[in-house]
Design a protein around this motif. Sequence first.
Motif, PDB file in Angstrom:
ATOM      1  N   LEU A  41      42.920   2.798 -70.193  1.00 12.42           N
ATOM      2  CA  LEU A  41      43.207   1.494 -69.044  1.00 12.42           C
ATOM      3  C   LEU A  41      42.229   0.758 -69.391  1.00 12.42           C
ATOM      4  O   LEU A  41      42.076  -0.600 -69.190  1.00 12.42           O
ATOM      5  N   ILE A  42      40.900   1.224 -69.307  1.00  7.00           N
ATOM      6  CA  ILE A  42      39.522   0.081 -69.693  1.00  7.00           C
ATOM      7  C   ILE A  42      39.872  -0.566 -70.681  1.00  7.00           C
ATOM      8  O   ILE A  42      39.630  -1.673 -70.805  1.00  7.00           O
ATOM      9  N   PHE A  43      40.389  -0.045 -71.870  1.00  7.77           N
ATOM     10  CA  PHE A  43      40.520  -0.881 -73.161  1.00  7.77           C
ATOM     11  C   PHE A  43      41.379  -2.169 -72.746  1.00  7.77           C
ATOM     12  O   PHE A  43      41.270  -3.182 -73.218  1.00  7.77           O
ATOM     13  N   PHE A  44      42.614  -1.943 -72.350  1.00  5.39           N
ATOM     14  CA  PHE A  44      43.621  -2.961 -71.799  1.00  5.39           C
ATOM     15  C   PHE A  44      42.951  -3.938 -70.867  1.00  5.39           C
ATOM     16  O   PHE A  44      43.571  -4.887 -70.620  1.00  5.39           O
ATOM     17  N   MET A  45      42.210  -3.671 -70.040  1.00  7.91           N
ATOM     18  CA  MET A  45      41.370  -4.531 -68.940  1.00  7.91           C
ATOM     19  C   MET A  45      40.320  -5.170 -69.519  1.00  7.91           C
ATOM     20  O   MET A  45      39.560  -5.845 -68.858  1.00  7.91           O
ATOM     21  N   THR A  46      39.859  -4.863 -70.544  1.00  5.79           N
ATOM     22  CA  THR A  46      38.726  -5.648 -71.299  1.00  5.79           C
ATOM     23  C   THR A  46      39.300  -6.590 -72.232  1.00  5.79           C
ATOM     24  O   THR A  46      40.247  -6.153 -73.051  1.00  5.79           O
ATOM     25  N   PRO A  47      38.757  -7.987 -72.272  1.00 10.28           N
ATOM     26  CA  PRO A  47      39.068  -8.860 -73.035  1.00 10.28           C
ATOM     27  C   PRO A  47      39.018  -8.584 -74.683  1.00 10.28           C
ATOM     28  O   PRO A  47      37.755  -8.951 -75.204  1.00 10.28           O
ATOM     29  N   ILE A  48      39.559  -7.710 -75.417  1.00 14.17           N
ATOM     30  CA  ILE A  48      39.500  -7.279 -76.648  1.00 14.17           C
ATOM     31  C   ILE A  48      40.851  -7.890 -77.483  1.00 14.17           C
ATOM     32  O   ILE A  48      40.657  -8.591 -78.418  1.00 14.17           O
ATOM     33  N   VAL A  49      42.075  -7.451 -77.112  1.00 15.60           N
ATOM     34  CA  VAL A  49      43.165  -7.721 -77.455  1.00 15.60           C
ATOM     35  C   VAL A  49      43.859  -9.036 -76.993  1.00 15.60           C
ATOM     36  O   VAL A  49      44.763  -9.752 -77.234  1.00 15.60           O
ATOM     37  N   TRP A  50      43.082  -9.325 -75.750  1.00 16.63           N
ATOM     38  CA  TRP A  50      43.493 -10.778 -74.997  1.00 16.63           C
ATOM     39  C   TRP A  50      42.378 -11.281 -74.788  1.00 16.63           C
ATOM     40  O   TRP A  50      41.005 -11.022 -74.757  1.00 16.63           O
ATOM     41  N   HIS A  51      42.359 -12.694 -74.777  1.00 14.38           N
ATOM     42  CA  HIS A  51      41.391 -13.474 -74.529  1.00 14.38           C
ATOM     43  C   HIS A  51      41.058 -14.112 -73.030  1.00 14.38           C
ATOM     44  O   HIS A  51      42.111 -14.170 -72.316  1.00 14.38           O
ATOM     45  N   VAL A  52      39.945 -14.151 -72.614  1.00 19.17           N
ATOM     46  CA  VAL A  52      39.670 -14.509 -71.324  1.00 19.17           C
ATOM     47  C   VAL A  52      40.195 -15.812 -70.827  1.00 19.17           C
ATOM     48  O   VAL A  52      40.344 -16.217 -69.866  1.00 19.17           O
ATOM     49  N   GLY A  53      40.316 -16.774 -71.934  1.00 19.35           N
ATOM     50  CA  GLY A  53      40.957 -18.074 -71.559  1.00 19.35           C
ATOM     51  C   GLY A  53      42.290 -17.881 -71.115  1.00 19.35           C
ATOM     52  O   GLY A  53      42.969 -18.687 -70.348  1.00 19.35           O
ATOM     53  N   VAL A  54      43.167 -16.868 -71.305  1.00 21.72           N
ATOM     54  CA  VAL A  54      44.382 -16.458 -70.834  1.00 21.72           C
ATOM     55  C   VAL A  54      44.226 -16.734 -69.186  1.00 21.72           C
ATOM     56  O   VAL A  54      45.228 -16.923 -68.445  1.00 21.72           O
ATOM     57  N   LEU A  55      43.034 -15.990 -68.444  1.00 26.70           N
ATOM     58  CA  LEU A  55      42.776 -15.910 -67.162  1.00 26.70           C
ATOM     59  C   LEU A  55      42.703 -17.406 -66.626  1.00 26.70           C
ATOM     60  O   LEU A  55      43.032 -17.879 -65.641  1.00 26.70           O
ATOM     61  N   ASN A  56      41.916 -18.209 -67.616  1.00 23.28           N
ATOM     62  CA  ASN A  56      41.981 -19.800 -67.192  1.00 23.28           C
ATOM     63  C   ASN A  56      42.939 -20.204 -67.027  1.00 23.28           C
ATOM     64  O   ASN A  56      43.202 -21.260 -66.050  1.00 23.28           O
ATOM     65  N   LYS A  57      43.892 -20.079 -67.884  1.00 19.35           N
ATOM     66  CA  LYS A  57      45.339 -20.689 -68.019  1.00 19.35           C
ATOM     67  C   LYS A  57      45.922 -20.143 -66.531  1.00 19.35           C
ATOM     68  O   LYS A  57      46.703 -21.189 -65.952  1.00 19.35           O
ATOM     69  N   VAL A  58      45.904 -19.121 -66.105  1.00 21.65           N
ATOM     70  CA  VAL A  58      46.497 -18.544 -65.054  1.00 21.65           C
ATOM     71  C   VAL A  58      45.894 -19.048 -63.881  1.00 21.65           C
ATOM     72  O   VAL A  58      46.657 -19.421 -62.966  1.00 21.65           O
ATOM     73  N   THR A  59      44.631 -19.350 -63.830  1.00 18.41           N
ATOM     74  CA  THR A  59      44.008 -19.841 -62.724  1.00 18.41           C
ATOM     75  C   THR A  59      43.889 -21.415 -62.555  1.00 18.41           C
ATOM     76  O   THR A  59      43.446 -21.804 -61.353  1.00 18.41           O
ATOM     77  N   GLY A  60      44.561 -21.917 -63.616  1.00 18.51           N
ATOM     78  CA  GLY A  60      44.476 -23.349 -63.406  1.00 18.51           C
ATOM     79  C   GLY A  60      43.154 -23.969 -64.340  1.00 18.51           C
ATOM     80  O   GLY A  60      43.312 -24.957 -64.642  1.00 18.51           O
ATOM     81  N   GLY A  61      42.215 -22.945 -64.652  1.00 18.40           N
ATOM     82  CA  GLY A  61      40.972 -23.332 -65.283  1.00 18.40           C
ATOM     83  C   GLY A  61      40.010 -24.423 -64.938  1.00 18.40           C
ATOM     84  O   GLY A  61      39.571 -25.171 -65.469  1.00 18.40           O
ATOM     85  N   ASP A  62      40.132 -24.835 -63.750  1.00 12.64           N
ATOM     86  CA  ASP A  62      39.388 -25.894 -63.132  1.00 12.64           C
ATOM     87  C   ASP A  62      38.320 -25.625 -62.264  1.00 12.64           C
ATOM     88  O   ASP A  62      37.563 -26.259 -61.752  1.00 12.64           O
ATOM     89  N   GLY A  63      38.024 -24.085 -61.824  1.00 16.26           N
ATOM     90  CA  GLY A  63      37.044 -23.376 -61.199  1.00 16.26           C
ATOM     91  C   GLY A  63      37.001 -24.225 -59.934  1.00 16.26           C
ATOM     92  O   GLY A  63      36.040 -24.111 -59.192  1.00 16.26           O
ATOM     93  N   SER A  64      38.206 -24.383 -59.221  1.00 16.94           N
ATOM     94  CA  SER A  64      38.137 -24.887 -57.730  1.00 16.94           C
ATOM     95  C   SER A  64      38.386 -23.741 -56.841  1.00 16.94           C
ATOM     96  O   SER A  64      38.257 -24.100 -55.580  1.00 16.94           O
ATOM     97  N   GLY A  65      38.157 -22.502 -57.155  1.00 16.17           N
ATOM     98  CA  GLY A  65      38.013 -21.533 -56.118  1.00 16.17           C
ATOM     99  C   GLY A  65      39.530 -21.277 -55.537  1.00 16.17           C
ATOM    100  O   GLY A  65      39.615 -20.820 -54.428  1.00 16.17           O
ATOM    101  N   GLY A  66      40.785 -21.606 -56.366  1.00 15.18           N
ATOM    102  CA  GLY A  66      41.855 -21.472 -55.664  1.00 15.18           C
ATOM    103  C   GLY A  66      42.168 -19.745 -55.397  1.00 15.18           C
ATOM    104  O   GLY A  66      41.422 -18.923 -55.678  1.00 15.18           O
TER     105      GLY A  66
END
Length: 308
Positions: A219-244
């Motif tokens: 579980l820890i492996f899939f929760m760690t950005p190894i086979v996925w890039h943290v930029g995917v989370l930026n796309k989900v959040t909008g990537g603007d750091g607006s605190g949404g």
Amino acid sequence: MQPTSTVERPPAPLAPNSRTFARAFGDVRDAWRQRELWGHLGWQDIKQRYRRSVIGPLWITISMGTTALALGLLYSQLFNQELGTFLPYVTAGFIIWHFVLGVVTEGTEVFIANEGLIKHLPAPITVHVLRMVWRQTLFLMHNMVVYLVVLVIFFPTLSESYRMEGDKILQPGLSWTVLLAIPALALVVVNAVWVALLFGIISTRFRDIPPVISSFINLIFFMTPIVWHVGVLNKVTGGDGSGGDGDWRMLIAELNPIYHYVEIVRAPMLGHAQDWHHWVVVGAFTVVGWGLALIAMRNYRARVSYWV
């Protein structure tokens, strides 16, 4: 009748207190002085594992290479990433993860697996931890061959500025900063020692710890950005750091300590911009972790031989 004279006897010497930090530091210091012992034992472990094998330890490299290639090809399509930058990203991350995985899983059983030596070899218990960490470090060096091959293939892409899918910033590309991976790896190895000491002592007393860790490690492996890039989370959040409302997803990575350990090594290996808060987090874990390990050594070092 003369009175009998009483002979004064010297007081019995006090038994030395084994529960001191001096004894704990002494165990680590004495183990380091016996590096020829654990260095030889760690190398023999690898030779024994691949004895009578045609290509020997090269199986380590082949296994790592095929796994990294398969994961890179699959997840580059799933996350719409460019293969030239994403495959090196997965390869570097998976190499470091494999080291962390080996240290954590084998560290929980490091004293249990060495029951015979602990009971018959008068050596500091840290020797068995250093033997295991040295063995995992040798595996890591074998796996670095895969990184070098990938680096040669994709060097034209990695040597220039590039942006991974979802990145907020432009990565500068490979330069002399790749040398920062050396102290980063050394710091990860130093942390591996306290992890094995602390969890090894706890697991020797409570035998439920190793299977619990084995159950959660995937579980820890899939929760760690190894086979996925943290930029995917930026796309989900909008990537603007607006605190949404979606910014909480970034905590999936930031609250995962393994992510910071992976990133301080992977970033210079790929020419990524250095984010120094990863070093601060790892440094804090180093200090706190070694403090907890020394406390465990101080209180329970002498009991390990009775618990195994």
